[in-house]
Enzyme design. Structure first.
Site, PDB file in Angstrom:
ATOM      1  N   CYS A   7       0.864  -1.172   0.000  1.00 33.25           N
ATOM      2  CA  CYS A   7       0.000   0.000   0.000  1.00 33.25           C
ATOM      3  C   CYS A   7       0.906   1.229   0.000  1.00 33.25           C
ATOM      4  O   CYS A   7       1.725   1.405   0.913  1.00 33.25           O
ATOM      5  CB  CYS A   7      -0.912   0.010   1.216  1.00 33.25           C
ATOM      6  SG  CYS A   7      -2.013   1.458   1.237  1.00 33.25           S
ATOM      7  N   TYR A   8       0.787   2.053  -1.034  1.00 36.96           N
ATOM      8  CA  TYR A   8       1.579   3.279  -1.154  1.00 36.96           C
ATOM      9  C   TYR A   8       0.751   4.461  -0.655  1.00 36.96           C
ATOM     10  O   TYR A   8      -0.455   4.508  -0.870  1.00 36.96           O
ATOM     11  CB  TYR A   8       2.003   3.510  -2.605  1.00 36.96           C
ATOM     12  CG  TYR A   8       3.096   2.562  -3.030  1.00 36.96           C
ATOM     13  CD1 TYR A   8       4.429   2.921  -2.898  1.00 36.96           C
ATOM     14  CD2 TYR A   8       2.794   1.304  -3.534  1.00 36.96           C
ATOM     15  CE1 TYR A   8       5.431   2.055  -3.273  1.00 36.96           C
ATOM     16  CE2 TYR A   8       3.794   0.423  -3.910  1.00 36.96           C
ATOM     17  CZ  TYR A   8       5.106   0.805  -3.776  1.00 36.96           C
ATOM     18  OH  TYR A   8       6.109  -0.074  -4.143  1.00 36.96           O
TER      19      TYR A   8
END
Length: 186
Positions: free
Chosen positions: A37-38
């Site tokens: 997850c960025y």
């Protein structure tokens, strides 16, 4: 400082690389799923500064990673700092909540199946990752970690040459400098 010297290549199939590695006696691990997850920084645009901040899960293991801007035009060499977090989905959920409470917002999630092999090149531990990235395709990443005080250190040059040699040995030609996140974003 810790640097990740990396080259990534798009491939139609991993079969040629698997065959070349087997001929060299290099074992390749079983596939594992990685979910990254960025996050978007609350006050600066990581797309403009060429940085990345992510929360990664590999099975039950969780990691938080910061990646600095790329420092050359040929490879994806950049400063990288990573810390192992507590294991399990509850720890991931709690870490995500902390990050969001600090005003970071999720940008996208990258999911991939990764198989890893390790070998030595020019006396350096070298990781070969065979990735199948959902929505982006198949890739091979070659990576060497270097600890150095300066980005132009001779260790950095040695690592870059080692990766270039390995890419040639494995028949990798279609270099890709964009991150998986960049490939997936519109």
């Amino acid at each position: 400082m810790h640097y990740e010297v990396e080259q990534k290549f798009r491939v139609a199939s991993h079969e040629g690389v698997l065959t070349a590695l087997a001929a060299q006696g290099v074992a390749v691990g079983k596939p594992v799923e990685q979910v990254d997850c960025y996050y978007r920084h609350p006050q600066r645009d990581f797309a403009e500064t060429d940085e990345a901040f992510r929360l990664r899960s590999v099975d039950q293991k969780n990691f938080m990673t910061y990646k600095g801007p790329k420092i050359d035009a040929e490879t994806k060499t950049r400063r990288e700092e990573e810390v192992r977090l507590a294991d399990g989905p509850e720890a991931r959920t709690t870490c995500d909540a902390i990050i969001r409470n600090l005003s970071f917002e999720p940008v996208a999630t990258v999911t991939k199946q990764r198989r890893i092999a390790t070998t030595q090149r020019r006396g350096l531990a070298t990781e070969i990752a065979l990735d199948d990235v959902a929505g982006a395709g198949k890739f091979v990443e070659l990576e060497i970690s270097v600890d150095t005080d300066a980005a132009d250190d001779s260790a950095m040059s040695t690592a870059k040459q080692a990766l270039a040699d390995l890419a040639q040995e494995l028949g990798l030609t279609e270099a890709e400098r964009r991150s998986y996140l960049e490939l997936l974003l519109p």
